[in-house]
Design a protein around this motif. Structure first.
Motif, PDB file in Angstrom:
ATOM      1  N   GLU A 264       0.370  -1.176  -0.248  1.00  0.00           N
ATOM      2  CA  GLU A 264       0.024   0.056   0.264  1.00  0.00           C
ATOM      3  C   GLU A 264       0.465   1.144   0.145  1.00  0.00           C
ATOM      4  O   GLU A 264       2.255   1.595   0.690  1.00  0.00           O
ATOM      5  CB  GLU A 264      -0.886   0.249   1.132  1.00  0.00           C
ATOM      6  CG  GLU A 264      -2.062  -0.831   1.026  1.00  0.00           C
ATOM      7  CD  GLU A 264      -2.188  -2.395   1.700  1.00  0.00           C
ATOM      8  OE1 GLU A 264      -0.445  -2.563   2.070  1.00  0.00           O
ATOM      9  OE2 GLU A 264      -2.279  -2.562   1.882  1.00  0.00           O
TER      10      GLU A 264
ATOM     11  N   ASP B 136      -2.378   3.743   4.157  1.00  0.00           N
ATOM     12  CA  ASP B 136      -2.533   2.750   4.557  1.00  0.00           C
ATOM     13  C   ASP B 136      -2.787   2.295   5.880  1.00  0.00           C
ATOM     14  O   ASP B 136      -2.380   2.975   6.610  1.00  0.00           O
ATOM     15  CB  ASP B 136      -0.788   1.882   4.538  1.00  0.00           C
ATOM     16  CG  ASP B 136      -0.314   0.644   5.298  1.00  0.00           C
ATOM     17  OD1 ASP B 136      -1.321  -0.004   6.032  1.00  0.00           O
ATOM     18  OD2 ASP B 136       0.580   0.432   5.942  1.00  0.00           O
TER      19      ASP B 136
ATOM     20  N   ARG C  21       5.081   0.126   8.081  1.00  0.00           N
ATOM     21  CA  ARG C  21       4.741  -0.691   6.881  1.00  0.00           C
ATOM     22  C   ARG C  21       5.497  -2.381   6.943  1.00  0.00           C
ATOM     23  O   ARG C  21       5.738  -3.033   5.985  1.00  0.00           O
ATOM     24  CB  ARG C  21       4.873   0.261   5.009  1.00  0.00           C
ATOM     25  CG  ARG C  21       4.398   1.078   5.221  1.00  0.00           C
ATOM     26  CD  ARG C  21       4.590   1.753   3.217  1.00  0.00           C
ATOM     27  NE  ARG C  21       4.463   0.783   2.505  1.00  0.00           N
ATOM     28  CZ  ARG C  21       5.341   1.109   1.254  1.00  0.00           C
ATOM     29  NH1 ARG C  21       6.416   1.740   1.534  1.00  0.00           N
ATOM     30  NH2 ARG C  21       5.184  -0.317   0.716  1.00  0.00           N
TER      31      ARG C  21
END
Length: 292
Positions: A184, A189, A240
């Motif tokens: 993403e 995200d 992430r």
């Protein structure tokens, strides 16, 4: 010295290892320790004044008296940590891959699988300065051959007898702890958004953005300085790499209070002042002696 400064600049230019002024390196030689100054950018390691040279005997005498060398004029809050490590070359980075493991409650166990066979130690979160130096000393007392320290909710420390050895160890660790980030976009995200809403993962997040939950809207991002953009990018890279189901360990209120007991505003001003520099003509003038 040139090899050390070149290595420092190379590490400082990798945003997955160092963001803005985070991270520092040191070199011990001829009875002195050369260390990056507070607020300086490691990427600018070849520029005048980036490093300060300190007599090791005086540093260690101060530590023996239980004095925090940063509080009595040391160039960096991490000076004590670098001083207690006996290896010639010490590298401290805010590796996004390492931090993604280091903020997990099962981080020590998970890293044990990836770093098996390497001389490494997990250091539970402790404030930078004398407390962190003492924690490193305790780890070395148990295993003197340790040359890899994972600092919970903080980062990674690598040490070696020379620049080549330290660089190779860093490369090995980075390969072993690497995590593929979610696909993403950083700005869209939902997992990252939820992680950031729950608390502060590591000191740089609090120092540059405060302790309130981060809301990554356009207005927030547009208000950031170039330095804050670099720090935020590193923070998003960390998030992430954290799976949604991971149980995370956030900094406590008391740890955040201790963090802000230092001159954070002065440090941030120094970081901003050192953000944009012209390239130095040579690496040699980068070292200044303490007090000059």
């Amino acid at each position: 010295m040139h090899a050390f400064l070149a290595l420092s600049a190379r590490i400082g230019s990798d945003p997955l290892l160092v963001q803005a002024s985070s991270g520092n390196t040191s070199l011990k030689a001829n009875g002195a320790m050369c260390i990056k100054g507070s607020g300086k950018w490691l990427a600018h390691a070849g520029e005048p004044g980036s490093f300060v040279q300190l007599p090791l005997d005086s540093l260690r005498a101060s530590l023996d008296r239980n004095e925090d060398v940063a509080a009595i004029g040391g160039p960096s809050i991490e000076t004590a940590m670098h001083a207690v490590i006996p290896r010639r070359v010490v590298i401290h980075v805010h590796s996004v891959n390492t931090i993604a493991w280091a903020v997990r409650r099962d981080g020590e166990e998970r890293l044990g699988e990836r770093l098996a066979g390497l001389p490494w130690r997990w250091i539970p979160y402790v404030a930078s300065g004398l407390p962190l130096a003492r924690a490193i000393q305790a780890a070395l007392a148990v295993c003197p051959d340790t040359n890899i320290f994972v600092l919970a909710n903080h980062g990674l420390v690598i040490c070696g007898d020379d620049c080549t050895q330290a660089a190779e160890t860093l490369h090995t660790v980075e390969q072993r702890v690497a995590i593929s980030p979610r696909n993403e976009p950083q700005t869209d995200d939902p997992v990252t958004a939820r992680i950031l809403q729950r608390g502060v993962l590591y000191p740089c997040q609090a120092m540059f953005f405060g302790v309130d939950p981060l809301v990554l809207n356009a207005g927030f991002r547009n208000s950031l300085t170039e330095t804050q953009q670099a720090v935020l990018s590193g923070l998003l890279h960390v998030c992430r790499r954290i799976e949604e189901s991971a149980s995370l360990r956030y900094l406590t209120d008391s740890e955040l209070h201790d963090l802000f007991s230092h001159d954070v505003h002065g440090y941030l001003a120094s970081v901003e002042n050192n953000a944009v520099k012209e390239a130095a003509p040579s690496a040699a003038p980068a070292v200044a002696r303490a007090g000059n």
